[in-house]
Motif scaffolding. Structure first.
Motif, PDB file in Angstrom:
ATOM      1  N   ASP A   1       4.733  12.068 -43.686  1.00 54.85           N
ATOM      2  CA  ASP A   1       3.356  11.505 -43.893  1.00 54.85           C
ATOM      3  C   ASP A   1       2.245  11.875 -43.291  1.00 54.85           C
ATOM      4  O   ASP A   1       1.330  11.492 -42.795  1.00 54.85           O
ATOM      5  CB  ASP A   1       3.463   9.809 -43.398  1.00 54.85           C
ATOM      6  CG  ASP A   1       4.558   9.045 -44.128  1.00 54.85           C
ATOM      7  OD1 ASP A   1       4.844   9.495 -45.380  1.00 54.85           O
ATOM      8  OD2 ASP A   1       5.324   8.358 -43.735  1.00 54.85           O
ATOM      9  N   VAL A   2       2.231  13.349 -43.454  1.00 49.87           N
ATOM     10  CA  VAL A   2       1.294  14.100 -43.104  1.00 49.87           C
ATOM     11  C   VAL A   2      -0.178  14.052 -43.915  1.00 49.87           C
ATOM     12  O   VAL A   2       0.046  14.430 -45.049  1.00 49.87           O
ATOM     13  CB  VAL A   2       1.511  15.668 -42.761  1.00 49.87           C
ATOM     14  CG1 VAL A   2       0.221  16.536 -42.388  1.00 49.87           C
ATOM     15  CG2 VAL A   2       2.385  15.756 -41.773  1.00 49.87           C
ATOM     16  N   THR A   3      -1.102  13.648 -43.434  1.00 49.42           N
ATOM     17  CA  THR A   3      -2.549  13.585 -44.038  1.00 49.42           C
ATOM     18  C   THR A   3      -3.578  14.515 -43.231  1.00 49.42           C
ATOM     19  O   THR A   3      -3.710  14.316 -41.743  1.00 49.42           O
ATOM     20  CB  THR A   3      -3.107  12.315 -44.234  1.00 49.42           C
ATOM     21  OG1 THR A   3      -2.356  11.556 -44.989  1.00 49.42           O
ATOM     22  CG2 THR A   3      -4.494  12.357 -44.574  1.00 49.42           C
TER      23      THR A   3
ATOM     24  N   GLU B   1      -0.815  12.314 -47.394  1.00 48.34           N
ATOM     25  CA  GLU B   1       0.672  11.841 -47.098  1.00 48.34           C
ATOM     26  C   GLU B   1       1.976  12.490 -47.484  1.00 48.34           C
ATOM     27  O   GLU B   1       2.725  12.358 -48.331  1.00 48.34           O
ATOM     28  CB  GLU B   1       0.859  10.430 -47.758  1.00 48.34           C
ATOM     29  CG  GLU B   1      -0.179   9.475 -47.247  1.00 48.34           C
ATOM     30  CD  GLU B   1      -0.240   8.271 -48.160  1.00 48.34           C
ATOM     31  OE1 GLU B   1       0.240   7.925 -49.283  1.00 48.34           O
ATOM     32  OE2 GLU B   1      -0.778   7.033 -47.583  1.00 48.34           O
ATOM     33  N   VAL B   2       1.980  13.883 -47.100  1.00 46.48           N
ATOM     34  CA  VAL B   2       2.755  14.941 -47.656  1.00 46.48           C
ATOM     35  C   VAL B   2       4.262  14.691 -46.510  1.00 46.48           C
ATOM     36  O   VAL B   2       4.115  14.738 -45.231  1.00 46.48           O
ATOM     37  CB  VAL B   2       2.550  16.145 -47.319  1.00 46.48           C
ATOM     38  CG1 VAL B   2       3.515  17.295 -47.551  1.00 46.48           C
ATOM     39  CG2 VAL B   2       1.328  16.418 -48.244  1.00 46.48           C
ATOM     40  N   SER B   3       5.362  14.364 -47.134  1.00 44.13           N
ATOM     41  CA  SER B   3       6.497  14.285 -46.594  1.00 44.13           C
ATOM     42  C   SER B   3       7.502  15.304 -47.080  1.00 44.13           C
ATOM     43  O   SER B   3       7.631  15.143 -48.416  1.00 44.13           O
ATOM     44  CB  SER B   3       7.080  12.884 -46.551  1.00 44.13           C
ATOM     45  OG  SER B   3       6.604  11.842 -45.999  1.00 44.13           O
TER      46      SER B   3
ATOM     47  N   GLY C   1       0.545  11.388 -39.238  1.00 46.10           N
ATOM     48  CA  GLY C   1       1.702  12.119 -39.639  1.00 46.10           C
ATOM     49  C   GLY C   1       2.174  12.950 -38.437  1.00 46.10           C
ATOM     50  O   GLY C   1       1.446  12.785 -37.408  1.00 46.10           O
ATOM     51  N   ARG C   2       3.427  13.254 -38.438  1.00 43.02           N
ATOM     52  CA  ARG C   2       4.214  13.878 -37.524  1.00 43.02           C
ATOM     53  C   ARG C   2       4.910  15.130 -37.840  1.00 43.02           C
ATOM     54  O   ARG C   2       5.209  15.145 -39.187  1.00 43.02           O
ATOM     55  CB  ARG C   2       5.106  13.006 -36.595  1.00 43.02           C
ATOM     56  CG  ARG C   2       6.304  12.455 -37.341  1.00 43.02           C
ATOM     57  CD  ARG C   2       6.898  11.487 -36.537  1.00 43.02           C
ATOM     58  NE  ARG C   2       8.355  11.147 -37.338  1.00 43.02           N
ATOM     59  CZ  ARG C   2       8.788  10.535 -37.848  1.00 43.02           C
ATOM     60  NH1 ARG C   2       7.640   9.538 -38.450  1.00 43.02           N
ATOM     61  NH2 ARG C   2       9.848   9.824 -38.270  1.00 43.02           N
ATOM     62  N   VAL C   3       4.968  15.954 -37.212  1.00 41.04           N
ATOM     63  CA  VAL C   3       6.008  17.077 -37.376  1.00 41.04           C
ATOM     64  C   VAL C   3       7.358  17.115 -36.458  1.00 41.04           C
ATOM     65  O   VAL C   3       7.177  16.967 -35.388  1.00 41.04           O
ATOM     66  CB  VAL C   3       5.317  18.516 -37.143  1.00 41.04           C
ATOM     67  CG1 VAL C   3       5.953  19.724 -37.575  1.00 41.04           C
ATOM     68  CG2 VAL C   3       4.128  18.598 -38.157  1.00 41.04           C
ATOM     69  N   GLU C   4       8.424  17.394 -37.166  1.00 37.90           N
ATOM     70  CA  GLU C   4       9.552  17.677 -36.498  1.00 37.90           C
ATOM     71  C   GLU C   4      10.432  19.131 -36.390  1.00 37.90           C
ATOM     72  O   GLU C   4      10.064  19.537 -37.705  1.00 37.90           O
ATOM     73  CB  GLU C   4      10.667  16.478 -36.971  1.00 37.90           C
ATOM     74  CG  GLU C   4      10.091  15.093 -36.812  1.00 37.90           C
ATOM     75  CD  GLU C   4      11.253  13.983 -37.369  1.00 37.90           C
ATOM     76  OE1 GLU C   4      12.192  14.586 -38.059  1.00 37.90           O
ATOM     77  OE2 GLU C   4      11.011  12.572 -37.427  1.00 37.90           O
TER      78      GLU C   4
ATOM     79  N   ARG D   1      -1.136  16.943 -52.393  1.00 33.11           N
ATOM     80  CA  ARG D   1       0.243  16.057 -52.556  1.00 33.11           C
ATOM     81  C   ARG D   1       1.471  17.087 -53.082  1.00 33.11           C
ATOM     82  O   ARG D   1       1.394  17.998 -53.646  1.00 33.11           O
ATOM     83  CB  ARG D   1      -0.196  14.939 -53.383  1.00 33.11           C
ATOM     84  CG  ARG D   1      -1.146  13.992 -53.413  1.00 33.11           C
ATOM     85  CD  ARG D   1      -1.503  12.671 -54.292  1.00 33.11           C
ATOM     86  NE  ARG D   1      -2.311  11.904 -54.013  1.00 33.11           N
ATOM     87  CZ  ARG D   1      -2.159  10.927 -53.234  1.00 33.11           C
ATOM     88  NH1 ARG D   1      -1.048  10.716 -52.543  1.00 33.11           N
ATOM     89  NH2 ARG D   1      -3.033   9.936 -52.795  1.00 33.11           N
ATOM     90  N   ARG D   2       2.489  16.701 -52.449  1.00 39.09           N
ATOM     91  CA  ARG D   2       3.816  17.209 -52.810  1.00 39.09           C
ATOM     92  C   ARG D   2       4.216  16.544 -54.000  1.00 39.09           C
ATOM     93  O   ARG D   2       4.173  15.208 -54.134  1.00 39.09           O
ATOM     94  CB  ARG D   2       4.813  16.772 -51.884  1.00 39.09           C
ATOM     95  CG  ARG D   2       6.297  17.519 -52.255  1.00 39.09           C
ATOM     96  CD  ARG D   2       7.489  16.984 -51.245  1.00 39.09           C
ATOM     97  NE  ARG D   2       7.498  15.653 -50.967  1.00 39.09           N
ATOM     98  CZ  ARG D   2       8.370  14.836 -51.916  1.00 39.09           C
ATOM     99  NH1 ARG D   2       9.183  15.779 -52.737  1.00 39.09           N
ATOM    100  NH2 ARG D   2       8.563  13.846 -51.637  1.00 39.09           N
TER     101      ARG D   2
END
Length: 527
Positions: free
Chosen positions: A13-15, A26-28, A63-66, A220-221
């Motif tokens: 959910d990266v914005t 909201e890129v996942s 959002g977050r990065v893993e 967007r994806r």
């Protein structure tokens, strides 16, 4: 993706917002470990922003990065590197005066202390050899071919034993042979267990290397990652641009998206009057060496009215010097330059402009526009350059003329007093086109006119250049995009080390042109 292992990299959910502009929304997305992933999309789709978030260069709004299933602190390059993520930028960042060994050392964590160049070379030679990079470690970066500079950038990124390597538009400055070498190196990295994410915008390249494909559009994806086998070129076209290229010809569409051309397909042939006197002639032109690029060596070429001549070549092989010489910004050591029948070899910049020379420069935000100045001030350069320095300047008249011109070129702006830096890339380029493509233009030099533009803006530039050609202007088009050159050029010349290394006419063969770009062959008027 395997149920037993977490993704090598995941965004949740990266914005990313910059004021009113949303670069990512909201890129996942998840990337399986040990594969080659392509992230595809046109310019402005959010690809580079995504890469910069994943590598810690940009702090997302939300959002977050893993990495490997573990969340990392976003917006911190050190945290991303320690987690195993490295990014190689589109614009190389190697110090040009450093040797290969020095840039390797200063790119490594914990460097320091006293050293000798010989000791550094011995230290880093095994690392480079392990990546099949054959280079003299004592050579300075500025003296190396572009392909070698890029391979060293990749080697520097892998010093930290990276698990995820992101390459942002790595093919943009490479010859076809250089792209093949890059993809072979990427395949070897995959075999070593490195997860590679390629940020690309050419469908042909993506289908040639990727295991999975993801598509971004408008931040967007819209697809992926999905296996390459599940996506055709036609499906990718629809995902990348939607309806944006429906109005374009099939030939233009394929060039815009970098789709593989069917073998033997003959492009549209534009008719050029070979009996007309050239609008531009260079005879045996050589230049004095300077810091702006490779000097010209005995360059002879011509461009006729109603003709588009493309200049191909790996960047740094004299293209900038060619433009500077024609504009009287690079000193000639020999040869002559003729514009519309006038010998302008010793003429001033203003005199050459009065003879019909117009230039769309390489860097629109540096050479083409003053970003802090108003639109009307930028546009008025055409009036000032063609008049006397003592002429009376009427701002009200110039603003009126500017408004009329910008509106006719479809520039989206509020008022002509707004700064040029407030415009999008496409609209900024339209301001330059409005200034440079006028009724008195006899020779238009278009230097990388579509770099950084989205598909719609690129198509507009092509249409404008073709229209100017059809009105009788001569066009010299300099581009690192072979698809662009092949699509709209009537002839293509290849520059190598400041010389003309080949001349080609339609139908173009990318392999022959590519060979000339790297000095593997020299050809004149191949068919």
């Amino acid at each position: 993706m395997s149920n037993h292992s977490p993704p090598a990299l995941a965004c949740r959910d990266v914005t990313v917002r910059y004021g009113d502009v949303t670069a990512l929304s909201e890129v996942s997305i998840e990337f399986e470990a040990g594969l080659i992933h392509a992230v595809l999309g046109q310019n402005g789709a959010g690809k580079t922003t995504f890469a910069r978030v994943a590598s810690g260069l940009v702090q997302p709004t939300t959002g977050r990065v893993e990495i490997g299933g573990q969340a990392i602190r976003t917006g911190h390059v050190r945290d991303s590197r320690e987690a195993g993520v490295e990014l190689v930028h589109q614009s190389f960042a190697l110090p040009p005066s450093f040797t290969v060994a020095e840039v390797m050392e200063f790119g490594a964590p914990g460097h320091g202390g006293f050293y000798s160049r010989k000791a550094l070379a011995e230290k880093w030679r095994p690392h480079l050899q392990s990546l099949d990079i054959q280079v003299d470690l004592s050579r300075r970066i500025r003296d190396l071919p572009v392909e070698t500079q890029q391979s060293i950038e990749i080697a520097r990124a892998l010093v930290t034993d990276a698990k995820v390597l992101i390459l942002d538009e790595p093919t943009a400055v490479l010859s076809p042979a250089g792209i093949d070498m890059l993809f072979a190196r990427v395949q070897r990295l995959k075999d070593r267990g490195v997860t590679v994410i390629l940020i690309l915008h050419k469908i042909r390249e993506v289908l040639g290397i990727a295991d999975t494909i993801s598509v971004l559009r408008g931040g967007r994806r819209v697809e992926g990652p999905v296996p390459k086998a599940d996506l055709s070129a036609e499906r990718l076209t629809a995902l990348i641009v939607g309806d944006a290229v429906r109005s374009q010809s099939a030939k233009d569409r394929d060039a815009l998206l970098g789709i593989e051309q069917p073998h033997g397909k003959l492009p549209f042939k534009h008719s050029v009057n070979a009996a007309q006197a050239p609008a531009l002639t260079l005879k045996s032109v050589s230049t004095v060496s300077d810091d702006e690029g490779a000097p010209l060596e005995n360059v002879s070429l011509s461009v006729r009215p109603g003709e588009i001549v493309g200049i191909a070549g790996v960047e740094g092989n004299g293209q900038k010097t060619l433009v500077r010489a024609i504009a009287n910004l690079a000193a000639l050591s020999s040869g002559t330059i003729t514009l519309s029948g006038q010998d302008v070899t010793t003429k001033t910049v203003a005199a050459r402009r009065n003879a019909g020379l117009r230039i769309i420069p390489f860097e629109r935000n540096v050479e083409g526009l003053s970003l802090t100045s108003s639109l009307w001030e930028n546009w008025s350069a055409r009036e000032l350059l063609q008049g006397s320095l003592l002429q009376f300047v009427n701002p009200a008249r110039i603003r009126k003329l500017c408004d009329r011109s910008l509106k006719s070129w479809g520039v989206h702006y509020h008022v002509s007093s707004q700064p040029a830096g407030s415009l999008s890339g496409g609209n900024a380029q339209k301001v330059i086109l409005a200034r440079e493509i006028d009724a008195d233009a006899k020779l238009i030099i278009a230097a990388q006119p579509t770099r950084g533009l989205d598909i719609g803006a690129t198509a507009f530039v092509w249409k404008s250049l073709r229209a100017a050609r059809d009105r009788g202007a001569a066009i010299l088009l300099i581009s690192s995009d072979l698809d662009e050159l092949f699509d709209i050029s009537d002839r293509v010349l290849v520059m190598l080390s400041g010389r003309v290394a080949g001349e080609f006419v339609e139908p173009y063969d990318i392999h022959s042109v590519g060979a000339a770009m790297v000095g593997a062959t020299s050809a004149r008027k191949e068919a």
